[in-house]
Motif scaffolding. Structure first.
Motif, mmCIF file in Angstrom:
data_model
loop_
_atom_site.group_PDB
_atom_site.id
_atom_site.type_symbol
_atom_site.label_atom_id
_atom_site.label_comp_id
_atom_site.label_asym_id
_atom_site.label_seq_id
_atom_site.Cartn_x
_atom_site.Cartn_y
_atom_site.Cartn_z
ATOM 1 N N TYR A 606 0.824 -1.219 0.000
ATOM 2 C CA TYR A 606 0.000 0.000 0.000
ATOM 3 C C TYR A 606 0.856 1.266 0.000
ATOM 4 N N HIS A 607 2.126 1.083 -0.465
ATOM 5 C CA HIS A 607 3.028 2.224 -0.664
ATOM 6 C C HIS A 607 3.164 3.091 0.593
ATOM 7 N N GLY A 608 3.191 2.457 1.772
ATOM 8 C CA GLY A 608 3.401 3.161 3.038
ATOM 9 C C GLY A 608 2.170 3.836 3.605
ATOM 10 N N ASN A 609 1.011 3.699 2.934
ATOM 11 C CA ASN A 609 -0.225 4.327 3.425
ATOM 12 C C ASN A 609 -0.725 3.542 4.635
ATOM 13 N N ARG A 610 -0.657 4.181 5.839
ATOM 14 C CA ARG A 610 -0.996 3.476 7.076
ATOM 15 C C ARG A 610 -2.491 3.202 7.183
ATOM 16 N N VAL A 611 -3.303 4.121 6.689
ATOM 17 C CA VAL A 611 -4.758 3.934 6.791
ATOM 18 C C VAL A 611 -5.191 2.705 5.998
ATOM 19 N N LEU A 612 -4.724 2.607 4.734
ATOM 20 C CA LEU A 612 -5.099 1.464 3.896
ATOM 21 C C LEU A 612 -4.498 0.166 4.429
ATOM 22 N N THR A 613 -3.259 0.256 4.953
ATOM 23 C CA THR A 613 -2.605 -0.941 5.489
ATOM 24 C C THR A 613 -3.357 -1.452 6.709
ATOM 25 N N ALA A 614 -3.713 -0.548 7.620
ATOM 26 C CA ALA A 614 -4.448 -0.951 8.823
ATOM 27 C C ALA A 614 -5.797 -1.553 8.454
ATOM 28 N N LYS A 615 -6.482 -0.947 7.466
ATOM 29 C CA LYS A 615 -7.782 -1.464 7.035
ATOM 30 C C LYS A 615 -7.646 -2.868 6.464
ATOM 31 N N ALA A 616 -6.592 -3.077 5.679
ATOM 32 C CA ALA A 616 -6.373 -4.399 5.080
ATOM 33 C C ALA A 616 -6.061 -5.439 6.152
ATOM 34 N N LEU A 617 -5.370 -5.008 7.227
ATOM 35 C CA LEU A 617 -5.004 -5.934 8.301
ATOM 36 C C LEU A 617 -6.126 -6.123 9.318
ATOM 37 N N GLY A 618 -7.137 -5.279 9.232
ATOM 38 C CA GLY A 618 -8.251 -5.389 10.172
ATOM 39 C C GLY A 618 -7.914 -4.866 11.559
ATOM 40 N N ILE A 619 -6.995 -3.886 11.638
ATOM 41 C CA ILE A 619 -6.616 -3.314 12.929
ATOM 42 C C ILE A 619 -6.717 -1.798 12.826
ATOM 43 N N SER A 620 -6.632 -1.132 13.970
ATOM 44 C CA SER A 620 -6.698 0.330 13.976
ATOM 45 C C SER A 620 -5.342 0.900 13.575
ATOM 46 N N THR A 621 -5.348 2.164 13.176
ATOM 47 C CA THR A 621 -4.090 2.816 12.807
ATOM 48 C C THR A 621 -3.172 2.952 14.023
ATOM 49 N N THR A 622 -3.784 3.086 15.225
ATOM 50 C CA THR A 622 -2.981 3.177 16.459
ATOM 51 C C THR A 622 -2.236 1.870 16.698
ATOM 52 N N THR A 623 -2.957 0.744 16.528
ATOM 53 C CA THR A 623 -2.322 -0.562 16.715
ATOM 54 C C THR A 623 -1.226 -0.756 15.682
ATOM 55 N N LEU A 624 -1.486 -0.337 14.459
ATOM 56 C CA LEU A 624 -0.476 -0.450 13.418
ATOM 57 C C LEU A 624 0.749 0.367 13.791
ATOM 58 N N TRP A 625 0.530 1.579 14.293
ATOM 59 C CA TRP A 625 1.659 2.440 14.674
ATOM 60 C C TRP A 625 2.504 1.772 15.755
ATOM 61 N N ARG A 626 1.828 1.156 16.757
ATOM 62 C CA ARG A 626 2.567 0.493 17.846
ATOM 63 C C ARG A 626 3.406 -0.666 17.294
ATOM 64 N N LYS A 627 2.848 -1.440 16.376
ATOM 65 C CA LYS A 627 3.587 -2.575 15.823
ATOM 66 C C LYS A 627 4.768 -2.089 14.985
ATOM 67 N N MET A 628 4.559 -0.985 14.260
ATOM 68 C CA MET A 628 5.657 -0.446 13.462
ATOM 69 C C MET A 628 6.781 0.031 14.365
ATOM 70 N N LYS A 629 6.394 0.631 15.469
ATOM 71 C CA LYS A 629 7.396 1.115 16.420
ATOM 72 C C LYS A 629 8.139 -0.056 17.048
ATOM 73 N N LYS A 630 7.382 -1.121 17.341
ATOM 74 C CA LYS A 630 7.961 -2.313 17.958
ATOM 75 C C LYS A 630 9.048 -2.917 17.067
ATOM 76 N N TYR A 631 8.801 -2.949 15.761
ATOM 77 C CA TYR A 631 9.740 -3.593 14.844
ATOM 78 C C TYR A 631 10.629 -2.579 14.108
ATOM 79 N N ASN A 632 10.572 -1.302 14.586
ATOM 80 C CA ASN A 632 11.424 -0.264 14.025
ATOM 81 C C ASN A 632 11.178 -0.101 12.515
ATOM 82 N N LEU A 633 9.912 -0.040 12.155
ATOM 83 C CA LEU A 633 9.525 0.135 10.755
ATOM 84 C C LEU A 633 9.141 1.587 10.519
ATOM 85 N N LYS A 634 9.456 2.088 9.355
ATOM 86 C CA LYS A 634 9.134 3.481 9.030
ATOM 87 C C LYS A 634 8.067 3.527 7.960
#
Length: 634
Positions: A606-634
């Motif tokens: 999804y070319h780094g788009n967090r909203v579309l990525t979170a929607k595809a994963l079925g999680i909130s953008t906040t949860t996605l942000w926490r997981k990205m932070k956990k794995y040091n993803l940008k």
């Protein structure tokens, strides 16, 4: 009238032939002195006059063989005749140990192994061939040091031109007499064969069975009138074709085994020209060698519906089978034996039990049995008992009384003169089992509500189960008599996990299909492919097909890696590492690493788009942000 033609190269042999003909009876109808240039035309002239055997010598015999189809008996040179010619050559040369070259066509000479010792000569043999000029062969022989030539007319002429002394391969009449005796024997054999063929043809044409005789290569040599009528073809056009062009359902592997002498006979059932045929194949053995086979076929009369409107109604209701056992056998390598056995069972009217995990193969197998059976023209009705209680089972199978349309609602009535497939046989209650047993054994149907109303039933039952009904029988949950009725004709469909070649075929097929469907280009790595080929696929072909589509839609990189495939399998089917002992050679990655890999792929997709990525994963953008932070993803 048939007879023998003598085509002789010189006057000497002509005189010998006339003496032989005066001394004994013969079947010679044509005799002519010929040259290499005229022999083929004279042979054809003899054939037109009735000759069916030709006697000739050397090059002329080869020419007749090459340009006609008539049997040729060759005039050879006996040891006595060749010995006399060698003695004459020594007298001409007046030399004690001369080097003599003998030029002849293949099969013309006797054995000269001990001639050197017997005649005190050095013999060199030269084989004449159409592919090499004779002059070149003689020139080579002269260079090799031959001092005298013995051969045919042209060889002698060329030798004389070169100044080399030469003699014709002459005959005392002995070799001609032997050739004529062989020709007479061949003539008598052909007459006997002709007589036997006439008798055999009469027997074939008076037979009620269709009969085909084939060669050891499977080529049709003879077909009787009945077989031609069965296949709706002309007898003459069938000759020379491969038998599988006429009987397409014939198993090539079995046919090869018969013609190779591995098995003596085989019987099966096939569909040909829209007819059910019982086929028996018997090998023709001569002194332990298979020379071909006889195939006999008998038509089996199908159960026909008299009412065309009723049959049309079945088609409109969808009570029609489209599966084909031959197609099933060709598509699935691992189901060939099952399909072959199903062809045999299909001709019986007995109930059949199909066991194995459910998949599209089960549907195709049941439909194929119906289409291979005598009931092909009847209805094909499916009853699924999964989740159906006892009362509903009774109504589904046997119907209930209706004053306007008695017995119309039951599956048995719909399937009369056809096939009824019962899915989930293990779900039948004991009471319904009893009613089912009575209908199968007595061919009589009473309604669910009215035991007085009776109708004759002619229905073939195919039952499918994935349960262990033997254990159910031992536990008292399945009737013993019904158990043995069904399990006598049992077809066990192996799970997809036991059919590696089928998994490979389906994987390639579905990957290609979805890549083309979604206009994607991805390459499956060897390691990822190995994981998929060794995965258990409990959901059979449907699971594999759905997984391939999901894989193509979600993968974010060109190369589909082993890690991604493992992660997706775990995510979709929650198998983890406990079921991977057969598929993994290396330790499985920790779940955390797989989650990180999954997040990377989805963000890339999804070319780094967090909203579309979170929607595809079925999680909130906040949860996605926490997981990205956990794995040091940008």
């Amino acid at each position: 009238m048939a007879g023998i033609a003598l085509l002789l190269p010189n006057e000497e042999l002509m005189e010998q032939a006339e003496r032989i003909m005066e001394e004994k009876d013969h079947h010679i109808i044509f005799i002519k002195q010929t040259t290499a240039d005229s022999v083929v035309n004279e042979a054809r002239n003899a054939i037109n006059q009735g000759a069916n055997i030709v006697v000739a010598r050397g090059h002329q015999a080869m020419e007749v063989k090459n340009y006609t189809k008539v049997p040729v008996v060759e005039i050879g040179i006996t040891a006595q005749e060749l010995g006399l010619t060698i003695v004459r050559a020594k007298r001409i040369l007046k030399k004690k140990h001369p080097v003599i070259g003998i030029f002849s066509w293949k099969g013309m000479l006797c054995d000269t192994k001990y001639f050197d010792e017997l005649f005190e000569v050095e013999i060199h043999e030269y084989l004449l061939e159409d592919t090499r000029p004779w002059g070149d062969l003689i020139d080579d022989a002269i260079n090799e040091g031959i001092e005298f030539l013995i051969g045919g007319e042209r060889c002698v002429q060329y030798s004389n031109q070169k100044g080399l002394p030469a003699l014709h391969l002459s005959s005392t009449g002995e070799s001609l007499g032997i050739a004529l005796e062989n020709a007479e024997n061949l003539y008598y054999m052909s007459e006997v064969e002709k007589h036997n063929y006439a008798q055999f043809s009469t027997v074939l044409d008076s037979s009620f069975s269709g009969i085909i005789k084939i060669s050891e290569d499977g080529i049709v040599l003879l077909i009787n009138r009945v077989m031609a009528q069965i296949l709706k073809i002309n007898e003459s056009t069938a000759i020379g074709k491969h038998v599988r062009e006429l009987l397409e359902g014939l198993d090539q592997v079995i046919l090869d085994r018969i013609l190779q002498g591995e098995i003596e006979s085989y019987s099966t059932f096939i569909n040909a020209a829209d007819q059910a045929l019982v086929v028996i194949i018997e090998a023709i053995q001569v002194e332990g060698t298979v020379k071909g086979a006889i195939i006999s076929c008998n038509r089996m009369k199908r159960l026909k519906w008299n009412d065309d409107d009723t049959m049309r109604e079945q088609f409109l209701r969808g009570n029609v089978a489209r599966g084909n056992l031959d197609d099933l056998s060709k598509r699935y390598y691992g189901l060939k034996q099952v399909a072959d056995l199903a062809k045999l069972y299909a001709q019986s009217s007995s109930s059949i039990l199909v066991e194995g995990p459910y998949g599209t193969e089960i549907d195709a197998l049941c439909q194929g049995i119906h289409n291979y059976s005598l009931r092909k023209d009847g209805p094909y009705v499916i009853v699924n008992l999964d989740g159906v209680n006892e009362d509903e089972q009774l109504r589904l199978l046997f119907g209930e009384e209706d004053m306007k349309e008695p017995l119309r609602s039951g599956a048995f009535r719909k399937a009369n003169y056809g096939t009824m497939v019962i899915y989930h046989l293990e779900k039948l209650s004991l009471a319904v089992q009893y009613r089912l047993l009575r209908v199968i054994t007595k061919h009589q149907l009473t309604t669910y509500m009215d035991s007085e109303t009776v109708q004759l039933m002619e229905v073939r039952i195919i039952a499918y189960t994935s349960a262990d009904i033997r254990q159910m029988m031992l536990d008292g949950r399945f009737r013993k008599d019904l158990y043995y009725l069904f399990t006598t004709f049992r077809l066990e469909v192996p799970p997809l996990s036991e059919r590696k070649k089928d998994v490979e075929m389906l994987l390639d097929e579905y990957m290609t299909y979805y890549l083309n469907l979604y206009s994607r280009y991805h390459v499956l790595s060897a390691e990822a492919r190995s994981v998929l080929l060794n995965y258990p696929w409990d959901g059979q072909e449907l699971q594999l097909k759905a997984f391939c589509e999901h894989l193509i839609l979600t993968v974010g990189k060109r190369v589909i890696t082993e890690e991604y495939v493992r992660f997706l399998l775990d995510k979709l089917y929650n198998r983890r590492g406990e079921d991977r002992k057969d598929e993994a050679k290396e330790p499985v990655e920790p779940l955390g690493n797989q989650e990180r890999f999954w997040l990377e792929n989805m963000l890339e997709q999804y070319h780094g788009n967090r909203v579309l990525t979170a929607k595809a994963l079925g999680i909130s953008t906040t949860t996605l942000w926490r997981k990205m932070k956990k794995y040091n993803l940008k």
